[in-house]
Design a protein around this motif. Structure first.
Motif, mmCIF file in Angstrom:
data_model
loop_
_atom_site.group_PDB
_atom_site.id
_atom_site.type_symbol
_atom_site.label_atom_id
_atom_site.label_comp_id
_atom_site.label_asym_id
_atom_site.label_seq_id
_atom_site.Cartn_x
_atom_site.Cartn_y
_atom_site.Cartn_z
ATOM 1 N N GLY A 56 0.758 -1.249 0.000
ATOM 2 C CA GLY A 56 0.000 0.000 0.000
ATOM 3 C C GLY A 56 0.778 1.281 0.000
ATOM 4 N N GLY A 95 -7.222 5.845 1.563
ATOM 5 C CA GLY A 95 -6.654 4.543 1.251
ATOM 6 C C GLY A 95 -7.589 3.400 1.600
ATOM 7 N N THR A 128 -0.826 1.017 -5.908
ATOM 8 C CA THR A 128 -1.757 2.040 -5.416
ATOM 9 C C THR A 128 -1.661 3.354 -6.185
ATOM 10 N N LEU A 137 -6.318 -0.177 -8.868
ATOM 11 C CA LEU A 137 -5.285 -0.800 -8.050
ATOM 12 C C LEU A 137 -4.721 -2.067 -8.680
#
Length: 373
Positions: free
Chosen positions: A165, A269, A301, A346
């Motif tokens: 992430g 997020g 991401t 993503l």
């Protein structure tokens, strides 16, 4: 009739470096979603390592992947802390791959919204500028370039931990930093103007110069912390603010700014997003949209923020929204589609955005990553 969209923001060369683990040690508040710059000068070299040092002594050492184009990788002194208040710390990661790709919030919004792009490039003899121009053509992005002779194009070392992430863009700035006023077309009224990732004086200049029905500001952390030219000084020039949680919380007078705007979108997020708006009765409302369900971990991401914001805007505008009150049901629909779009992006490891059909199919399934795309 096609919507007339103009985007003023940078198109970069992104040198994407993917690593095998989180960028911050456990307990320091990751994952990172932070843009930083590099202080002038180099702190030496380490063969085979890319070393990132922040002002508080936090250090990330990255083993360069095979084929990395720099034989001796510089120690890069970052201009802001990665984990403020944590003091000195050190961690190490292994680079697993790298690639050069189109980047920059301006290019992202222009692609996702089908708009024209206004951005700067270096001189005609600058090879990175030529590469960026070719990437924009390949993506079908209509471009109004402003050439800045004698300097190179902007580029970014973008460190990504993929499924962990983290997204850490490290900016090497050239041509855009030389602009002091909006340089693009001003004739004709636009349906939508997006000003993204440029200094506050430049953003204010564009918002003043271009006539548009809906005006959007997409800042970075530097915009929010600029005390010399605060966001509140030109908040009357835009209708929608799109940012992430860290950027939003860094805006000292955020309640004052939000009170002037019809709509504020704050992404967070894996924790989803918050949409602040006024309903038809004039009450301030907040809608919290969770992250869209996924069958597997993200691949990358990058671009999720502009994908969320662009899909939110398109859904609102397609339903007839104008700057002002919004129906709560419409906000929920727009946020759900935006969340699905961000989840889809993503899974893209190169520059690109999902189509409206792909977004609608994901919303119908209620999950990304399982079954037909």
């Amino acid at each position: 009739m096609p919507r007339r969209v103009l985007v003023f923001g940078p198109a970069y060369l992104d040198r994407v470096l993917r690593v095998d683990r989180p960028l911050l040690p456990p307990g320091l508040g990751g994952p990172l979603d932070l843009s930083v710059g590099v202080l002038p000068g180099e702190g030496g070299t380490n063969e085979g390592l890319i070393v990132l040092e922040d002002p508080e002594g936090g250090t990330i050492e990255i083993e360069a992947p095979g084929g990395w184009p720099e034989r001796l990788s510089p120690i890069l002194r970052l201009d802001r802390p990665l984990a403020p208040g944590s003091g000195p710390w050190r961690t190490r990661a292994r680079g697993v791959s790298w690639l050069d790709d189109l980047g920059g919030m301006g290019a992202g919004y222009a692609s996702a919204l089908g708009g024209e792009l206004v951005s700067a490039l270096g001189g005609e003899d600058d090879p990175i500028s030529a590469e960026i121009a070719g990437m924009l053509r390949a993506q079908g992005i209509a471009h109004h370039p402003t050439r800045v002779p004698g300097v190179g194009a902007d580029w970014t070392l973008l460190v990504s931990s993929g499924p962990h992430g983290d997204k850490l863009p490290i900016g090497f700035r050239g041509c855009h930093s030389r602009l002091d006023a909006y340089p693009g077309p001003t004739g004709g009224r636009r349906d939508l103007l997006v000003v993204a990732s440029l200094t506050n004086p430049l953003a204010s200049s564009a918002l003043r110069a271009v006539d548009a029905h809906v005006r959007v500001f997409a800042p970075t952390l530097r915009n929010m912390t600029d005390a010399a030219f605060p966001v509140s000084s030109f908040a009357h020039r835009f209708d929608v603010l799109c940012c992430n949680r860290r950027e939003w919380e860094s805006l000292a007078d955020r309640d004052e700014v939000a009170g002037r705007l019809p709509l504020v979108s704050v992404t967070d997020g894996p924790d989803g997003a918050l949409i602040r708006f006024r309903d038809p009765e004039g009450r301030t409302r907040e809608h919290r949209e969770p992250a869209f369900p996924r069958a597997h971990s993200p691949r990358d991401t990058n671009r999720a923020g502009e994908c969320f914001a662009a899909t939110l805007l398109r859904t609102l505008l397609d339903s007839g929204w104008s700057p002002g009150p919004a129906d709560p049901g419409l906000v929920r629909l727009a946020a759900r589609r935006a969340s699905a779009a961000a989840a889809l992006v993503l899974d893209l490891e190169r520059f690109g955005f999902p189509t409206p059909g792909e977004i609608d199919r994901a919303v119908g399934r209620g999950e990304v990553g399982r079954g037909a795309p």
